[in-house]
Design a protein around this motif. Structure first.
Motif, PDB file in Angstrom:
ATOM      1  N   UNK A  26      97.296  16.077  22.918  1.00  0.00           N
ATOM      2  CA  UNK A  26      98.356  15.495  23.604  1.00  0.00           C
ATOM      3  C   UNK A  26      98.970  15.894  24.968  1.00  0.00           C
ATOM      4  N   UNK A  27      98.919  17.166  25.236  1.00  0.00           N
ATOM      5  CA  UNK A  27      99.352  17.622  26.374  1.00  0.00           C
ATOM      6  C   UNK A  27      98.542  17.520  27.197  1.00  0.00           C
ATOM      7  N   UNK A  28      97.032  17.412  27.196  1.00  0.00           N
ATOM      8  CA  UNK A  28      96.047  17.420  28.257  1.00  0.00           C
ATOM      9  C   UNK A  28      96.002  15.800  28.426  1.00  0.00           C
ATOM     10  N   UNK A  29      96.247  15.137  27.649  1.00  0.00           N
ATOM     11  CA  UNK A  29      96.549  13.508  27.986  1.00  0.00           C
ATOM     12  C   UNK A  29      97.647  13.272  28.817  1.00  0.00           C
ATOM     13  N   UNK A  30      98.991  13.931  28.555  1.00  0.00           N
ATOM     14  CA  UNK A  30      99.942  13.996  29.535  1.00  0.00           C
ATOM     15  C   UNK A  30      99.719  14.578  30.987  1.00  0.00           C
ATOM     16  N   UNK A  40     105.231  11.486  32.238  1.00  0.00           N
ATOM     17  CA  UNK A  40     104.852  11.768  31.134  1.00  0.00           C
ATOM     18  C   UNK A  40     105.185  13.081  30.332  1.00  0.00           C
ATOM     19  N   UNK A  41     105.809  12.870  29.290  1.00  0.00           N
ATOM     20  CA  UNK A  41     105.921  14.039  28.510  1.00  0.00           C
ATOM     21  C   UNK A  41     105.633  13.945  27.026  1.00  0.00           C
ATOM     22  N   UNK A  42     105.310  14.920  26.363  1.00  0.00           N
ATOM     23  CA  UNK A  42     105.059  14.843  24.749  1.00  0.00           C
ATOM     24  C   UNK A  42     105.928  15.451  23.974  1.00  0.00           C
ATOM     25  N   UNK A  43     106.170  15.262  22.828  1.00  0.00           N
ATOM     26  CA  UNK A  43     107.052  15.905  22.121  1.00  0.00           C
ATOM     27  C   UNK A  43     106.675  15.706  20.382  1.00  0.00           C
ATOM     28  N   UNK A  44     106.777  16.660  19.784  1.00  0.00           N
ATOM     29  CA  UNK A  44     106.459  16.776  18.227  1.00  0.00           C
ATOM     30  C   UNK A  44     107.340  15.549  17.649  1.00  0.00           C
ATOM     31  N   UNK A 108      90.455   8.324  27.353  1.00  0.00           N
ATOM     32  CA  UNK A 108      90.872   7.068  26.254  1.00  0.00           C
ATOM     33  C   UNK A 108      92.046   7.162  25.848  1.00  0.00           C
ATOM     34  N   UNK A 109      92.750   8.282  25.591  1.00  0.00           N
ATOM     35  CA  UNK A 109      94.152   8.205  25.276  1.00  0.00           C
ATOM     36  C   UNK A 109      95.144   7.867  26.296  1.00  0.00           C
TER      37      UNK A 109
END
Length: 155
Positions: A26-30, A40-44, A108-109
């Motif tokens: 998820x972090x690499x996708x962001x 973009x950000x990611x959170x649990x 892809x993601x």
């Protein structure tokens, strides 16, 4: 071994915590999305075992354990072992093939996230048809190359 890894790295009791590899994907996708100018950000996710991907603070997608590409990499390597070639070639192709699958999965993601951001009404088509075809198509193509070029069955 993978089930053992998940059992010992995921947390479901007081709060959800995904396996480190799923969070890394998820972090690499962001990182890819941010590189291309998407804020973009990611959170649990607080209510399930997933990591949310947000673009411009809009919840776009989630990355679950099945999205981290480990299962398909295990399948890929199993196939390579089932149709063996020389040991050194088998090891090298397994490593580089796994890296290709992992990298394609990140892209892809990222692409799926952008398309869901721009075309949310196409979610079912994109998620269920187009994007599985990318990861499985890549894996199948690598298998074809392996069997026809490197395995002992090429003759």
């Amino acid at each position: 071994m993978y089930a053992y890894y998940l059992k010992n790295t995921q947390q479901k009791e007081s709060q959800f915590v995904c396996a480190p590899l799923t969070a890394t994907v998820a972090n690499q996708t962001a990182g890819v999305l941010n590189f291309f100018g998407y804020h973009t950000k990611v959170i649990q996710h607080s209510e399930e075992m997933s990591v949310k991907i947000l673009i411009d603070d809009v919840y776009i997608a989630r990355v679950i354990e099945g999205c981290n590409s480990v299962s398909i990499i295990i399948l890929f390597i199993s196939f390579i072992i089932a149709f063996p070639g020389p040991l050194k070639t088998t090891l090298i192709f397994s490593v580089f093939g796994s890296l290709i699958i992992y990298g394609i999965n990140i892209l892809r993601i990222a692409i799926l996230s952008v398309l869901l951001y721009k075309y949310p009404d196409q979610q079912v088509f994109l998620h269920n048809l187009v994007f599985p075809a990318i990861i499985y198509g890549t894996t199948f193509s690598l298998w074809v190359v392996w069997v026809h070029r490197y395995s002992n069955y090429k003759r």
